[in-house]
Motif scaffolding. Structure first.
Motif, PDB file in Angstrom:
ATOM      1  N   ALA A  85      -0.095  -0.017 -13.693  1.00  0.00           N
ATOM      2  CA  ALA A  85       1.131   0.380 -12.993  1.00  0.00           C
ATOM      3  C   ALA A  85       1.030   0.072 -11.504  1.00  0.00           C
ATOM      4  CB  ALA A  85       1.411   1.868 -13.218  1.00  0.00           C
ATOM      5  N   LEU A  86      -0.120   0.325 -10.918  1.00  0.00           N
ATOM      6  CA  LEU A  86      -0.301   0.064  -9.489  1.00  0.00           C
ATOM      7  C   LEU A  86      -0.355  -1.433  -9.190  1.00  0.00           C
ATOM      8  CD1 LEU A  86      -2.839   2.893  -8.578  1.00  0.00           C
ATOM      9  CD2 LEU A  86      -0.365   2.844  -8.209  1.00  0.00           C
ATOM     10  N   LEU A  87      -0.937  -2.212 -10.093  1.00  0.00           N
ATOM     11  CA  LEU A  87      -0.977  -3.662  -9.898  1.00  0.00           C
ATOM     12  C   LEU A  87       0.422  -4.262  -9.989  1.00  0.00           C
ATOM     13  CD1 LEU A  87      -2.569  -6.217  -9.394  1.00  0.00           C
ATOM     14  CD2 LEU A  87      -3.098  -6.303 -11.839  1.00  0.00           C
ATOM     15  N   VAL A  88       1.215  -3.826 -10.957  1.00  0.00           N
ATOM     16  CA  VAL A  88       2.599  -4.305 -11.063  1.00  0.00           C
ATOM     17  C   VAL A  88       3.380  -3.928  -9.808  1.00  0.00           C
ATOM     18  CG1 VAL A  88       4.778  -4.026 -12.326  1.00  0.00           C
ATOM     19  CG2 VAL A  88       2.649  -4.394 -13.582  1.00  0.00           C
ATOM     20  N   THR A  89       3.202  -2.698  -9.335  1.00  0.00           N
ATOM     21  CA  THR A  89       3.864  -2.245  -8.108  1.00  0.00           C
ATOM     22  C   THR A  89       3.499  -3.160  -6.944  1.00  0.00           C
ATOM     23  OG1 THR A  89       3.869   0.063  -8.851  1.00  0.00           O
ATOM     24  CG2 THR A  89       4.076  -0.315  -6.485  1.00  0.00           C
ATOM     25  N   SER A  90       2.211  -3.395  -6.755  1.00  0.00           N
ATOM     26  CA  SER A  90       1.742  -4.240  -5.648  1.00  0.00           C
ATOM     27  C   SER A  90       2.315  -5.638  -5.728  1.00  0.00           C
ATOM     28  CB  SER A  90       0.218  -4.348  -5.660  1.00  0.00           C
ATOM     29  OG  SER A  90      -0.365  -3.145  -5.261  1.00  0.00           O
ATOM     30  N   GLU A  91       2.243  -6.252  -6.883  1.00  0.00           N
ATOM     31  CA  GLU A  91       2.682  -7.635  -7.028  1.00  0.00           C
ATOM     32  C   GLU A  91       4.178  -7.778  -6.789  1.00  0.00           C
ATOM     33  OE1 GLU A  91       0.838 -10.202  -7.023  1.00  0.00           O
ATOM     34  OE2 GLU A  91      -1.042  -9.136  -7.274  1.00  0.00           O
ATOM     35  N   LEU A  92       4.973  -6.846  -7.290  1.00  0.00           N
ATOM     36  CA  LEU A  92       6.421  -6.923  -7.063  1.00  0.00           C
ATOM     37  C   LEU A  92       6.748  -6.777  -5.578  1.00  0.00           C
ATOM     38  CD1 LEU A  92       7.851  -4.929 -10.099  1.00  0.00           C
ATOM     39  CD2 LEU A  92       7.930  -7.407  -9.728  1.00  0.00           C
ATOM     40  N   VAL A  93       6.092  -5.852  -4.898  1.00  0.00           N
ATOM     41  CA  VAL A  93       6.358  -5.641  -3.472  1.00  0.00           C
ATOM     42  C   VAL A  93       5.863  -6.833  -2.653  1.00  0.00           C
ATOM     43  CG1 VAL A  93       5.806  -4.206  -1.460  1.00  0.00           C
ATOM     44  CG2 VAL A  93       6.446  -3.127  -3.622  1.00  0.00           C
ATOM     45  N   VAL A 132      -4.209   2.339 -17.554  1.00  0.00           N
ATOM     46  CA  VAL A 132      -2.747   2.430 -17.536  1.00  0.00           C
ATOM     47  C   VAL A 132      -2.258   2.625 -16.104  1.00  0.00           C
ATOM     48  CG1 VAL A 132      -0.786   3.834 -18.294  1.00  0.00           C
ATOM     49  CG2 VAL A 132      -2.610   3.284 -19.905  1.00  0.00           C
ATOM     50  N   VAL A 133      -2.908   3.500 -15.379  1.00  0.00           N
ATOM     51  CA  VAL A 133      -2.541   3.746 -13.987  1.00  0.00           C
ATOM     52  C   VAL A 133      -2.825   2.495 -13.150  1.00  0.00           C
ATOM     53  CG1 VAL A 133      -3.040   5.139 -11.946  1.00  0.00           C
ATOM     54  CG2 VAL A 133      -2.840   6.239 -14.184  1.00  0.00           C
ATOM     55  N   ALA A 134      -3.956   1.854 -13.392  1.00  0.00           N
ATOM     56  CA  ALA A 134      -4.291   0.626 -12.652  1.00  0.00           C
ATOM     57  C   ALA A 134      -3.251  -0.457 -12.910  1.00  0.00           C
ATOM     58  CB  ALA A 134      -5.686   0.142 -13.039  1.00  0.00           C
ATOM     59  N   ALA A 154       0.830  -1.213   0.000  1.00  0.00           N
ATOM     60  CA  ALA A 154       0.000   0.000   0.000  1.00  0.00           C
ATOM     61  C   ALA A 154       0.861   1.257   0.000  1.00  0.00           C
ATOM     62  CB  ALA A 154      -0.938  -0.004   1.201  1.00  0.00           C
ATOM     63  N   ALA A 155       1.939   1.260   0.779  1.00  0.00           N
ATOM     64  CA  ALA A 155       2.836   2.415   0.812  1.00  0.00           C
ATOM     65  C   ALA A 155       3.518   2.613  -0.547  1.00  0.00           C
ATOM     66  CB  ALA A 155       3.875   2.250   1.913  1.00  0.00           C
ATOM     67  N   ALA A 156       3.898   1.515  -1.195  1.00  0.00           N
ATOM     68  CA  ALA A 156       4.511   1.606  -2.519  1.00  0.00           C
ATOM     69  C   ALA A 156       3.503   2.143  -3.534  1.00  0.00           C
ATOM     70  CB  ALA A 156       5.046   0.245  -2.949  1.00  0.00           C
ATOM     71  N   ARG A 157       2.263   1.639  -3.474  1.00  0.00           N
ATOM     72  CA  ARG A 157       1.218   2.132  -4.382  1.00  0.00           C
ATOM     73  C   ARG A 157       0.965   3.614  -4.155  1.00  0.00           C
ATOM     74  NH1 ARG A 157      -1.360  -2.482  -2.788  1.00  0.00           N
ATOM     75  NH2 ARG A 157      -2.816  -1.284  -1.510  1.00  0.00           N
ATOM     76  N   ASP A 158       0.939   4.037  -2.894  1.00  0.00           N
ATOM     77  CA  ASP A 158       0.726   5.455  -2.588  1.00  0.00           C
ATOM     78  C   ASP A 158       1.823   6.314  -3.205  1.00  0.00           C
ATOM     79  OD1 ASP A 158      -1.556   4.796  -1.182  1.00  0.00           O
ATOM     80  OD2 ASP A 158      -0.636   5.052   0.802  1.00  0.00           O
ATOM     81  N   ALA A 159       3.075   5.860  -3.108  1.00  0.00           N
ATOM     82  CA  ALA A 159       4.191   6.616  -3.672  1.00  0.00           C
ATOM     83  C   ALA A 159       4.090   6.695  -5.195  1.00  0.00           C
ATOM     84  CB  ALA A 159       5.518   5.982  -3.254  1.00  0.00           C
ATOM     85  N   VAL A 160       3.730   5.581  -5.828  1.00  0.00           N
ATOM     86  CA  VAL A 160       3.581   5.575  -7.283  1.00  0.00           C
ATOM     87  C   VAL A 160       2.377   6.414  -7.700  1.00  0.00           C
ATOM     88  CG1 VAL A 160       3.082   4.106  -9.292  1.00  0.00           C
ATOM     89  CG2 VAL A 160       4.813   3.411  -7.637  1.00  0.00           C
ATOM     90  N   THR A 161       1.290   6.335  -6.949  1.00  0.00           N
ATOM     91  CA  THR A 161       0.124   7.167  -7.236  1.00  0.00           C
ATOM     92  C   THR A 161       0.488   8.644  -7.180  1.00  0.00           C
ATOM     93  OG1 THR A 161      -1.413   5.503  -6.403  1.00  0.00           O
ATOM     94  CG2 THR A 161      -2.220   7.774  -6.475  1.00  0.00           C
TER      95      THR A 161
END
Length: 148
Positions: free
Chosen positions: A62-70, A58-60, A31-38
């Motif tokens: 990016a946020l899904l990739v961020t979440s899954e990697l973290v 596109v934003v969704a 969630a913190a990573a998604r917030d930073a990317v958002t």
């Protein structure tokens, strides 16, 4: 998508792009990573193309990739040791580092499988490019998400 690239082969930020087009931190959660990317995308990407042109999908992605990697770094990699996101001429480059040298694996759903295991598949499907760099202290996975 190719996963045989090293992170060094990803596009650099266009010349003259200010540092605020990049973030570097060690998030405490997905969630913190998604917030930073958002925040990065809201203040920089949407400002570049105009809010009405920024596609929600596109934003969704990016946020899904961020979440899954973290999440994968936390669950399978011994924890997140580094995180960076940067807007480049090619899109959003996300790098997540963890403490394990083990490469990601795709779950096959065999005997004893209790569900899940789709995160790496999602990353590979949504990212334009994925690279894995393994070092003595773990690995870094870099994914490029096209922003067009």
């Amino acid at each position: 998508m190719r996963d045989d690239l090293s992170a060094a082969e990803f596009g650099e930020a266009p010349e003259g792009v200010p540092d605020e087009f990049a973030i570097s931190l060690v998030p405490e959660s997905a969630a913190a990573a998604r917030d930073a990317v958002t925040e990065l995308l809201t203040t920089q990407f949407c400002a570049l193309v105009g809010a009405e042109m920024a596609a929600d999908v596109v934003v969704a992605d990016a946020l899904l990739v961020t979440s899954e990697l973290v999440i994968n770094a936390v669950v399978h990699g011994g924890g997140v040791t580094g995180f960076a996101a940067e807007l480049t001429g090619d899109g959003l480059r996300i790098t997540v580092s963890d403490a394990s040298p083990d490469l990601p694996a795709v779950e096959t759903g065999g005997v004893g499988w209790v569900g899940g295991g789709y995160g790496w598949t999602l990353v590979c499907r949504l990212a334009e490019r994925v690279a894995i760099d393994v070092g003595p202290r773990g690995k870094s996975i870099t994914a490029l998400v096209a922003m067009a």
